[in-house]
Design a protein around this motif. Structure first.
Motif, short mmCIF file in Angstrom:
data_model
loop_
_atom_site.label_atom_id
_atom_site.label_comp_id
_atom_site.label_asym_id
_atom_site.label_seq_id
_atom_site.Cartn_x
_atom_site.Cartn_y
_atom_site.Cartn_z
N PRO A 1 0.80 -1.24 0.00
CA PRO A 1 0.00 0.00 0.00
C PRO A 1 0.82 1.28 0.00
O PRO A 1 0.53 2.23 -0.72
CB PRO A 1 -0.80 -0.12 1.30
CG PRO A 1 -0.96 -1.58 1.50
CD PRO A 1 0.30 -2.21 0.98
N LEU B 1 -3.77 7.02 4.51
CA LEU B 1 -3.75 5.71 3.85
C LEU B 1 -4.54 4.73 4.71
O LEU B 1 -4.30 4.61 5.91
CB LEU B 1 -2.30 5.24 3.70
CG LEU B 1 -2.07 3.90 3.02
CD1 LEU B 1 -2.48 3.96 1.55
CD2 LEU B 1 -0.61 3.49 3.15
N ARG B 2 -5.51 4.06 4.10
CA ARG B 2 -6.37 3.16 4.87
C ARG B 2 -6.85 2.01 4.00
O ARG B 2 -6.91 2.14 2.77
CB ARG B 2 -7.58 3.94 5.42
CG ARG B 2 -8.36 4.71 4.37
CD ARG B 2 -9.12 5.87 5.02
NE ARG B 2 -10.02 6.56 4.08
CZ ARG B 2 -9.66 7.62 3.37
NH1 ARG B 2 -8.43 8.08 3.39
NH2 ARG B 2 -10.54 8.23 2.56
N PRO B 3 -7.17 0.87 4.63
CA PRO B 3 -7.58 -0.28 3.83
C PRO B 3 -9.00 -0.12 3.28
O PRO B 3 -9.83 0.56 3.88
CB PRO B 3 -7.52 -1.45 4.83
CG PRO B 3 -7.56 -0.84 6.18
CD PRO B 3 -7.10 0.58 6.07
N ARG C 1 -8.68 -6.74 -2.17
CA ARG C 1 -8.24 -5.85 -1.10
C ARG C 1 -7.43 -4.70 -1.66
O ARG C 1 -6.58 -4.90 -2.51
CB ARG C 1 -7.37 -6.62 -0.11
CG ARG C 1 -8.19 -7.33 0.91
CD ARG C 1 -7.39 -8.04 1.97
NE ARG C 1 -5.95 -7.89 1.93
CZ ARG C 1 -5.14 -8.64 2.68
NH1 ARG C 1 -5.64 -9.54 3.49
NH2 ARG C 1 -3.83 -8.48 2.63
N VAL D 1 -6.67 -0.05 -1.13
CA VAL D 1 -6.49 1.08 -0.22
C VAL D 1 -7.20 2.33 -0.72
O VAL D 1 -7.52 2.46 -1.91
CB VAL D 1 -4.99 1.44 -0.05
CG1 VAL D 1 -4.25 0.35 0.68
CG2 VAL D 1 -4.34 1.74 -1.40
#
Lengths: 392, 202
Positions: free
Chosen positions: B103, B130-132, B139, B141
């Motif tokens: 990421p 930054l985040r999932p 999957r 970001v």
């Protein structure tokens, strides 16, 4: 490529004739007194208005450095070198990783942060500023504009009059024709080199800095993986760079004697760079030009910038370059940064990511945890916690 | 001189417009395929002509109030080793995508690519948050951008990205701040977060 600005239309120009002068470039003096205001020649009103408009946009630019430390640092050098001309200049520090300083015929000076990253001492910053001031007091910028105007149809000059006046040209892809148009003559460059060196020596700076700064820029250009026809103070607009540096070295040694060890202090420059290194180097890193960045880091390491910061950016440079063995080199650099005790918390985070990639989940966790501990307000906390939970 | 150049420019435009794809087209609300990426538009958008924003093939650029004010760039299926934008400038040094990117590296790739898009030295790009984020079964970001440009308004951005079958899917909404970014943000956030690979045909 650029959608923020339309860029300039390149026009093929008649080659500009160089100016004849009876005086040796080493002996020239200022042509104008302090407080000089250029007279507007016939048909120039529109151009001068554009220069004023341009200064307004610079003053409002989002990339103008707002940090007081950097502005005070640059202002004080300009004033010391300019001496009696100090009040004639308005100085703007601009966030740009390129190496450049420029001056308009109206006394607006721009100093890019990339110049601060590429100078090792305050004396070297002073040398570049002295060079620009000499161009101004010798009326080179004004002459360049008028020479250009003479060679061109009236309608087209506005297209890049601004670039000529300001010394700041269009983005990277600018055509060669325009860079040629921007060039000072060889003689003007020599005059600015010699008069600039005399200005910095008179202000109490080390004149030997005047050729050192150019030699460093030439070394970086040689280290570049991708060469660029880059607008800037010592590239296309400043011809014959190596020869000029050598001539300047010879003349300065003849005039002031050989360099004296300890004649220059790095303290002030180092303090300024150490305080703002993360922001300045992030901009450099985003250029994705690893050859230049590596050469720069080597110099920063040698000149004594905080090792925790330099090693962190070695890590960033190797990791982003991604060639064979770079992951191992990056990991080693981040560990050096962390071990120095002065590295940024992000060194731990990036060790974590590298170990995650190498399949060492436990090692990654340790450093991710350390990162959040040192930087509890990290904006990427959610991402790091995702990995911490996933690897449980 | 000026008149002559404008006439030349007009002639060039006329010639280019003969190639058909010069005009904007309307994107109606509903499900839209961008290459093999599927997004859902809640309202209508204007699709910019192919080639806008240094586009790769299959990239789509949408805008609501004009490209200088807002743009939604959707780049599907960038293969390993290729940059997210396309340029003929050999000196541009655009960073390539790598299929094993994590990421943080996708965030950096985007940051550097956007810097190049605005013009190196003309812009400073900072990323944050930054985040999932899940994109269907993949999957990925989300992250935010703040872009300072030398002679333009500030821009803010929201980016969503995921890697599937070794290819990068990148969506970026970049709009002038204040006003324009916030104006479309809620809608665009739903659109980006709801993006997914189109079900395989057959």
């Amino acid at each position: 490529m650029s959608f923020a600005r339309l860029g300039f239309i390149a026009v093929t120009l008649a080659a500009a004739s160089s100016l004849a002068s009876a005086q040796a470039p080493q002996d020239v003096d200022h042509k104008i007194p302090p407080g000089y205001e250029p007279e507007q020649g016939p048909d120039e009103k529109g151009i001068w208005m554009e220069v004023e408009e341009y200064e307004k946009t610079v003053r409002q630019s989002a990339l103008l450095v707002t940090d007081a430390d950097i502005n005070n640092y640059v202002d004080s050098i300009v004033c010391r070198v300019a001496g009696a001309y100090c009040q004639d200049f308005r100085v703007y520090a601009i966030r740009n990783p390129g190496f450049n300083a420029s001056m308009t015929a109206t006394g607006m000076m721009q100093v890019w942060t990339g110049l601060l990253l590429r100078t090792e001492t305050t004396d070297e910053v002073a040398a570049v500023i002295g060079h620009e001031i000499a161009h101004y007091t010798r009326l080179h910028t004004l002459e360049r504009l008028r020479r250009l105007k003479k060679n061109m149809a009236a309608g087209s000059i506005l297209d890049f009059g601004i670039a000529v006046l300001t010394g700041v040209s269009a983005p990277v892809a600018t055509a060669t024709a325009m860079l040629n148009a921007l060039a000072f003559s060889r003689e003007q460059e020599s005059e600015a080199d010699f008069l600039g060196a005399r200005l910095v020596a008179a202000a109490g700076y080390d004149p030997h800095a005047a050729y050192r700064v150019w030699e460093n820029v030439i070394a970086e250009e040689k280290a570049a993986a991708v060469k660029r026809r880059e607008p800037g103070i010592f590239s296309q607009t400043h011809p014959d760079s190596e020869q000029r540096a050598a001539e300047l070295r010879q003349w300065i040694n003849d005039t002031w004697g050989p360099p004296v060890d300890g004649a220059t202090s790095r303290d002030e420059h180092l303090e300024m760079l150490n305080g703002h290194y993360l922001v300045l180097m992030e901009d450099q890193l985003d250029t994705n030009r690893f050859g230049r960045t590596e050469e720069l880091l080597q110099r920063h390491r040698d000149m004594g910038i905080e090792p925790g910061l330099v090693e962190y950016f070695y890590g960033e440079m190797y990791r982003q370059r991604g060639e064979a063995d770079d992951a191992a080199l990056a990991l080693a650099a981040y560990h050096k940064s962390v071990d120095s005790g002065t590295g940024p918390p992000e060194a731990h985070r990036n060790i974590g990511y590298l170990e995650l990639k190498a399949g060492d989940a436990a090692g990654a966790q340790e450093h991710f945890r350390k990162y959040l501990e040192l930087n509890p307000d990290a904006t990427d906390r959610a991402m790091i916690e995702f990995y911490l939970e996933e690897e449980q | 001189m000026r008149i002559r150049r404008n006439a030349t420019l007009l002639a060039v435009l006329l010639v280019v417009s003969g190639c058909a794809s010069i005009s904007y087209t309307l994107v109606a609300p509903g499900t839209v395929n961008v290459g093999d990426l599927q997004v859902s538009a809640a309202q209508s958008w204007n699709k910019a002509p192919a080639g806008t924003t240094a586009s790769r093939k299959d990239t789509q650029v949408w805008t609501r109030d004009g490209l200088l004010l807002d743009r939604l760039i959707m780049i599907p299926a960038v293969p390993d080793g290729e940059p997210v934008f396309r340029t003929n400038d050999k000196e541009a040094a655009l960073p390539p995508f790598r299929a094993d990117m994590l990421p943080n590296e996708i965030e950096e790739l985007t940051e550097s690519s956007i810097t190049k898009l605005f013009g190196e030295g003309e812009a400073s790009v900072e990323t944050s948050n930054l985040r999932p984020q899940r994109f269907g079964d993949d999957r990925g970001v989300l992250f935010n951008m703040h872009i300072k440009v030398t002679d333009s308004p500030d821009y803010k951005g929201l980016a969503g990205a995921f890697i599937a079958d070794g290819k990068l899917y990148l969506m970026m909404y970049i709009a002038a701040d204040p006003y324009y970014f916030d104006k479309n943000l809620a809608e665009v956030e739903t659109l980006i977060a709801g993006a997914r690979r189109a079900p395989a045909a057959g």
